[in-house]
Enzyme design. Structure first.
Site, short mmCIF file in Angstrom:
data_model
loop_
_atom_site.label_atom_id
_atom_site.label_comp_id
_atom_site.label_asym_id
_atom_site.label_seq_id
_atom_site.Cartn_x
_atom_site.Cartn_y
_atom_site.Cartn_z
N ARG A 147 0.87 -1.18 0.00
CA ARG A 147 0.00 0.00 0.00
C ARG A 147 0.90 1.23 0.00
O ARG A 147 2.02 1.21 0.52
CB ARG A 147 -0.90 0.01 1.24
CG ARG A 147 -1.81 -1.21 1.37
CD ARG A 147 -2.61 -1.15 2.66
NE ARG A 147 -3.53 -2.27 2.79
CZ ARG A 147 -3.24 -3.40 3.44
NH1 ARG A 147 -2.05 -3.54 4.03
NH2 ARG A 147 -4.13 -4.38 3.52
N LYS A 172 -2.28 -1.48 8.20
CA LYS A 172 -3.72 -1.62 8.29
C LYS A 172 -4.06 -2.79 9.19
O LYS A 172 -3.41 -3.84 9.12
CB LYS A 172 -4.31 -1.84 6.88
CG LYS A 172 -5.80 -1.64 6.79
CD LYS A 172 -6.25 -1.69 5.34
CE LYS A 172 -7.74 -1.44 5.21
NZ LYS A 172 -8.18 -1.50 3.79
N HIS A 247 -2.91 3.04 -6.35
CA HIS A 247 -3.35 1.79 -5.72
C HIS A 247 -3.54 0.69 -6.75
O HIS A 247 -3.49 -0.50 -6.41
CB HIS A 247 -4.65 2.02 -4.94
CG HIS A 247 -4.96 0.93 -3.97
ND1 HIS A 247 -4.17 0.67 -2.87
CD2 HIS A 247 -5.98 0.04 -3.92
CE1 HIS A 247 -4.68 -0.35 -2.18
NE2 HIS A 247 -5.78 -0.75 -2.80
N ARG A 250 -0.91 -1.97 -6.93
CA ARG A 250 -1.09 -3.08 -5.99
C ARG A 250 -2.05 -4.13 -6.58
O ARG A 250 -1.79 -5.33 -6.53
CB ARG A 250 -1.64 -2.54 -4.66
CG ARG A 250 -2.04 -3.59 -3.63
CD ARG A 250 -2.43 -2.88 -2.34
NE ARG A 250 -3.12 -3.72 -1.37
CZ ARG A 250 -2.50 -4.47 -0.46
NH1 ARG A 250 -1.17 -4.50 -0.43
NH2 ARG A 250 -3.18 -5.19 0.40
N HIS A 281 -3.57 -8.68 3.69
CA HIS A 281 -5.03 -8.73 3.78
C HIS A 281 -5.44 -9.40 5.09
O HIS A 281 -4.82 -10.37 5.53
CB HIS A 281 -5.63 -9.51 2.61
CG HIS A 281 -5.72 -8.71 1.35
ND1 HIS A 281 -5.72 -9.28 0.09
CD2 HIS A 281 -5.82 -7.37 1.15
CE1 HIS A 281 -5.81 -8.32 -0.82
NE2 HIS A 281 -5.87 -7.17 -0.21
N TYR A 290 -9.81 -10.59 -6.26
CA TYR A 290 -9.04 -10.21 -7.44
C TYR A 290 -9.24 -11.18 -8.61
O TYR A 290 -8.93 -10.84 -9.75
CB TYR A 290 -7.55 -10.11 -7.09
CG TYR A 290 -7.25 -8.92 -6.21
CD1 TYR A 290 -6.91 -7.69 -6.77
CD2 TYR A 290 -7.33 -9.00 -4.83
CE1 TYR A 290 -6.65 -6.59 -5.98
CE2 TYR A 290 -7.08 -7.91 -4.03
CZ TYR A 290 -6.74 -6.70 -4.61
OH TYR A 290 -6.51 -5.61 -3.81
#
Length: 314
Positions: A147, A172, A247, A250, A281, A290
Site C-alpha cells: 500500500r 492496516k 493503488h 497493488r 489482507h 481479485y
C-alpha cells in the site's frame, strides 16, 4: 438537544479513538456532517431528513454510491446516539444501494509500468534525490504490492537489502509482516540507496523514501506528482475509476501473481493464503476478490473449471 452537533461528534470520536480506533476518514465525514447539522440549525435527535439531506447535498454531482457510503459513516454514530436519545433515526444500510461495491481496477501493462518509472526518473530537478525517490517508490509498489501508506512509512532500519527483506510495521489492522523482495527489486533499491546516501545521512529511524530535506513524503504530494505523470503519459482508464490510480499498482501485482499461478497449475488455495499474508489482507476472501478483477484471470479459471468438469487434470 441543545449541545452543538460538533461537540457530540467530537465527544464520540474521542471515546472511540481512546479504544484504539483511528477513524481518520470516518471522523472527517462525521465532523462534516456535524458542521452541516449545526449550520442548518438542527436541534433534537438525528432525523432521516437531516441525514439524507447531508448525504446528498454536500456534493450534488456525487453518485448514489457516494451517498450510501456517507450514510454508512453515520450509522455507528447514530447507533451511539440512539442509546442516549431513543428517537434517533438510524439510516438503513442500503438506502441508496450497496455501499461496498468494488469498482474494477486499472490493470497496468508492462509497458505502462516501465513508462511510469521512466517518467518518474526524469522528474526535475535532475541530479537531485527527487527523481530517484519517486522511481524507487512507484517501482517498489509495483514489485511488492505494498500500500502507498506502507511504502511511505518504511524506515531505513526496515529495509534489509542484504537479506532482501522489508519489515512492514503496524499497518492496516495494526499488523506487521515481513515482505521478501525479488532480486531485481533488491538491485533497484540498492541503486536508490547509493544515491540517497550522497544526499542524506542514513538514520535508522529516518524515512527510507525521503524528501530532499530528509522528511517523509506525504500522500498528498505523492498523489500530486503521480497525477502529473499520468497526464503526461496520456493514459486512458480501463477500470471502473475515472483515472488510473497508484493503488492500481497493488491490484496489478496481485492479479499478475494469481494469473501466473493459474498458468503454471499451482495449488491455488494454498498459494492464495500465502499471497493474502504477503500483501497484508485481513481475510483471504479479500484476495480472492481479485479473481473477478481481470478478464485474463477469469479466462484461465474458466478453462481449469472446464477441465475439472470433464474429468481432466486441472
Amino acid at each position: 438537544m441543545t449541545v452543538p452537533m460538533q461537540h457530540l461528534v467530537q465527544e464520540y470520536l474521542d471515546e472511540r479513538r481512546g479504544l484504539g480506533f483511528a477513524l481518520t476518514i470516518p471522523g472527517s465525514q462525521l465532523l462534516a456532517f456535524a458542521r452541516f447539522a449545526d449550520a442548518s440549525g438542527h436541534r433534537g435527535p438525528l432525523t432521516c431528513q437531516l441525514i439524507t439531506s447531508w448525504a446528498r447535498d454536500e456534493a450534488k454531482r456525487a453518485t448514489p454510491l457516494t451517498w450510501e457510503r456517507r450514510l454508512g459513516g453515520i450509522r455507528p454514530f447514530a447507533k451511539h446516539r440512539a442509546c442516549i436519545e431513543p428517537e434517533t433515526y438510524i439510516p438503513n444500510a442500503s438506502t441508496f444501494g450497496r455501499s461496498q461495491r468494488r469498482l474494477a481496477p486499472h490493470l497496468y501493462t508492462d509497458e505502462e509500468v516501465a513508462d511510469l518509472l521512466a517518467a518518474a526518473g526524469q522528474l526535475s530537478p535532475k541530479g537531485t534525490l527527487r527523481p530517484a525517490v519517486y522511481h524507487a517508490l512507484f517501482g517498489l509498489i509495483a514489485a511488492t504490492g505494498l500500500r502507498l501508506s506502507e511504502a511511505l512509512r518504511l524506515h531505513c532500519a526496515d529495509v534489509d537489502l542484504d537479506t532482501g527483506m522489508l519489515t512492514v510495521r503496524q499497518t492496516k489492522f495494526a499488523k506487521s509482516r515481513l515482505v521478501p523482495l525479488h532480486p531485481t527489486a533488491v538491485q533497484a533499491l540498492k541503486q536508490y540507496l547509493t544515491l540517497r546516501q550522497r544526499h542524506l545521512p542514513m538514520v535508522q529511524d529516518g524515512p527510507f523514501l525521503a524528501s530532499a530535506k530528509g522528511t517523509a513524503l506525504t500522500k498528498r504530494t505523492v498523489h500530486w506528482v503521480f497525477d502529473r505523470l499520468r497526464k503526461q503519459l496520456g493514459w486512458t482508464a480501463r477500470g471502473g475509476h475515472a483515472a488510473p490510480r497508484i493503488h492500481d499498482l497493488r491490484h496489478t501485482f496481485i492479479c499478475r501473481r494469481v494469473l501466473l499461478w493459474h498458468e503454471h497449475g499451482a495449488d491455488i488455495d494454498n498459494a492464495m493464503v500465502a499471497l493474502s499474508t504477503y500483501v497484508g489482507h485481513a481475510k483471504v476472501s479479500d484476495t480472492y476478490w481479485y479473481l473477478t478483477a481481470a478478464p485474463d484471470l477469469m479466462s484461465v479459471a474458466g478453462r481449469r473449471f472446464e477441465q475439472f468438469v470433464e474429468g481432466g487434470d486441472a
